[in-house]
Design an enzyme around this catalytic site. Structure first.
Site, mmCIF file in Angstrom:
data_model
loop_
_atom_site.group_PDB
_atom_site.id
_atom_site.type_symbol
_atom_site.label_atom_id
_atom_site.label_comp_id
_atom_site.label_asym_id
_atom_site.label_seq_id
_atom_site.Cartn_x
_atom_site.Cartn_y
_atom_site.Cartn_z
ATOM 1 N N ILE A 81 0.867 -1.181 0.000
ATOM 2 C CA ILE A 81 0.000 0.000 0.000
ATOM 3 C C ILE A 81 0.899 1.225 0.000
ATOM 4 O O ILE A 81 1.879 1.283 0.751
ATOM 5 C CB ILE A 81 -0.992 0.010 1.191
ATOM 6 C CG1 ILE A 81 -1.882 1.252 1.156
ATOM 7 C CG2 ILE A 81 -0.272 -0.113 2.527
ATOM 8 C CD1 ILE A 81 -3.094 1.178 2.080
ATOM 9 N N GLU A 115 2.649 -7.482 7.054
ATOM 10 C CA GLU A 115 3.914 -7.199 7.731
ATOM 11 C C GLU A 115 4.267 -5.739 7.474
ATOM 12 O O GLU A 115 4.024 -5.230 6.383
ATOM 13 C CB GLU A 115 5.056 -8.084 7.202
ATOM 14 C CG GLU A 115 4.956 -9.533 7.603
ATOM 15 C CD GLU A 115 4.336 -10.379 6.522
ATOM 16 O OE1 GLU A 115 4.154 -9.856 5.397
ATOM 17 O OE2 GLU A 115 4.014 -11.548 6.785
ATOM 18 N N ASN A 120 8.275 1.775 10.815
ATOM 19 C CA ASN A 120 7.275 2.503 10.018
ATOM 20 C C ASN A 120 6.041 2.815 10.877
ATOM 21 O O ASN A 120 4.972 2.224 10.724
ATOM 22 C CB ASN A 120 6.899 1.680 8.785
ATOM 23 C CG ASN A 120 6.114 2.488 7.757
ATOM 24 O OD1 ASN A 120 5.681 3.612 8.043
ATOM 25 N ND2 ASN A 120 5.931 1.923 6.582
ATOM 26 N N TYR A 127 -2.753 1.222 10.225
ATOM 27 C CA TYR A 127 -3.281 -0.132 10.426
ATOM 28 C C TYR A 127 -4.025 -0.240 11.761
ATOM 29 O O TYR A 127 -5.099 -0.848 11.833
ATOM 30 C CB TYR A 127 -2.146 -1.151 10.362
ATOM 31 C CG TYR A 127 -1.381 -1.137 9.056
ATOM 32 C CD1 TYR A 127 -2.037 -0.888 7.851
ATOM 33 C CD2 TYR A 127 -0.010 -1.351 9.007
ATOM 34 C CE1 TYR A 127 -1.345 -0.855 6.651
ATOM 35 C CE2 TYR A 127 0.683 -1.329 7.812
ATOM 36 C CZ TYR A 127 0.015 -1.079 6.644
ATOM 37 O OH TYR A 127 0.700 -1.048 5.457
HETATM 38 C C1 COA Z 1 1.395 4.581 4.941
HETATM 39 C C2 COA Z 1 0.707 5.475 3.889
HETATM 40 C C3 COA Z 1 0.113 4.564 2.787
HETATM 41 C C4 COA Z 1 -0.412 6.258 4.573
HETATM 42 O O1 COA Z 1 -1.130 6.960 3.564
HETATM 43 P P1 COA Z 1 -1.767 8.400 3.838
HETATM 44 O O2 COA Z 1 -2.788 8.629 2.775
HETATM 45 O O3 COA Z 1 -0.717 9.425 3.991
HETATM 46 O O4 COA Z 1 -2.462 8.178 5.255
HETATM 47 P P2 COA Z 1 -3.902 8.700 5.705
HETATM 48 O O5 COA Z 1 -4.008 10.164 5.421
HETATM 49 O O6 COA Z 1 -4.935 7.802 5.129
HETATM 50 O O7 COA Z 1 -3.827 8.507 7.289
HETATM 51 C C5 COA Z 1 -4.528 7.465 7.936
HETATM 52 C C6 COA Z 1 -3.971 7.321 9.342
HETATM 53 O O8 COA Z 1 -2.586 6.955 9.257
HETATM 54 C C7 COA Z 1 -1.865 7.604 10.319
HETATM 55 N N1 COA Z 1 -0.950 8.601 9.759
HETATM 56 C C8 COA Z 1 -0.956 9.110 8.506
HETATM 57 N N2 COA Z 1 0.052 9.991 8.359
HETATM 58 C C9 COA Z 1 0.687 10.058 9.554
HETATM 59 C C10 COA Z 1 1.817 10.780 10.023
HETATM 60 N N3 COA Z 1 2.484 11.647 9.234
HETATM 61 N N4 COA Z 1 2.223 10.595 11.296
HETATM 62 C C11 COA Z 1 1.580 9.733 12.114
HETATM 63 N N5 COA Z 1 0.495 9.005 11.719
HETATM 64 C C12 COA Z 1 0.057 9.166 10.445
HETATM 65 C C13 COA Z 1 -2.921 8.272 11.178
HETATM 66 O O9 COA Z 1 -3.377 7.325 12.112
HETATM 67 C C14 COA Z 1 -3.991 8.570 10.151
HETATM 68 O O10 COA Z 1 -5.274 8.742 10.711
HETATM 69 P P3 COA Z 1 -5.736 10.216 11.255
HETATM 70 O O11 COA Z 1 -5.521 11.159 10.111
HETATM 71 O O12 COA Z 1 -7.170 10.042 11.603
HETATM 72 O O13 COA Z 1 -4.829 10.516 12.419
HETATM 73 C C15 COA Z 1 1.713 6.487 3.276
HETATM 74 O O14 COA Z 1 2.343 7.188 4.338
HETATM 75 C C16 COA Z 1 2.776 5.861 2.406
HETATM 76 O O15 COA Z 1 2.591 5.660 1.213
HETATM 77 N N6 COA Z 1 3.952 5.548 3.001
HETATM 78 C C17 COA Z 1 5.067 4.967 2.254
HETATM 79 C C18 COA Z 1 4.787 3.522 1.884
HETATM 80 C C19 COA Z 1 4.546 2.659 3.116
HETATM 81 O O16 COA Z 1 5.234 2.773 4.120
HETATM 82 N N7 COA Z 1 3.563 1.740 2.999
HETATM 83 C C20 COA Z 1 3.246 0.797 4.048
HETATM 84 C C21 COA Z 1 4.117 -0.399 3.899
HETATM 85 S S1 COA Z 1 3.762 -1.662 5.116
#
Ligand code: COA
Length: 160
Positions: A81, A115, A120, A127
């Site tokens: 993701i 996993e 991270n 999650y």
């Molecule tokens: C992980 C990832 C997919 C999250 O996507 P995103 O669209 O930025 O996240 P969302 O806006 O949907 O956030 C959902 C929740 O994630 C957490 N979150 C998102 N960004 C965060 C940040 N900068 N710091 C802490 N928590 C965070 C929060 O719990 C958030 O919920 P909230 O907004 O109600 O607090 C994105 O950061 C990403 O692509 N990361 C790099 C790839 C990766 O690590 N993938 C997972 C591999 S296992």
């Protein structure tokens, strides 16, 4: 779905990933991971893996995020993701994961696992927000830096 700060008249749409998306998916992949999947890995998943389901988030004709799951009997295994760095923090990751969870529920699946690198915390927060809990670690799971993986599971009953 409307997404804050994006143009209001445009929508982010979720749809199945297609072979023609792979180049744009790779751009997001390379911006998101230190050990990105190869082009061939995505092509094989889409063309040959009948257990796999991949979706993309599209905005103005551009792929800005994606997610995938393997449907293995009664379990959903999240494979990947990612959201493009320019579009993070707008609940797209959450929307993608909720869509995977709904896909699993639609297939009669009630448990999902994944996993995630122990470092991270952003992904772990996502999650946990959607009901995943850590149940253990796999030592040295990530071969690029020998990092441990946190293994997480979710009971899909009440969280979709
Ligand atoms: C992980 C990832 C997919 C999250 O996507 P995103 O669209 O930025 O996240 P969302 O806006 O949907 O956030 C959902 C929740 O994630 C957490 N979150 C998102 N960004 C965060 C940040 N900068 N710091 C802490 N928590 C965070 C929060 O719990 C958030 O919920 P909230 O907004 O109600 O607090 C994105 O950061 C990403 O692509 N990361 C790099 C790839 C990766 O690590 N993938 C997972 C591999 S296992």
């Amino acid at each position: 779905m409307s997404v804050g700060e994006l143009h209001e008249e445009e929508r982010v749409t979720l749809r199945r990933m297609m072979l023609s998306d792979v180049e744009q998916v790779l751009e997001v992949e390379h911006r998101s991971f230190t050990a990105p999947w190869s082009r061939q890995a995505f092509l094989t998943e889409l063309a040959d893996n009948h257990l796999a389901r991949y979706i993309v988030a599209e905005y103005q004709g551009r792929v800005i995020g994606y997610a995938g799951v393997w449907l293995i009997v009664d379990e959903g295994h999240v494979t990947n993701i990612a959201v493009h760095p320019d579009f993070r923090g707008r609940h797209l990751g959450e929307t993608l994961l909720r869509a995977l969870m709904a896909e699993c529920v639609g297939q009669g699946i009630r448990r999902m696992t994944l996993e995630v690198r122990v470092s991270n915390t952003v992904a772990q927060n996502l999650y946990r927000k959607l009901g995943f809990v850590g149940v253990g670690t796999r030592k040295g799971y990530y071969t690029d830096n020998n990092e441990d993986a946190l293994i997480m599971w979710a009971d899909l009953g009440a969280n979709v």
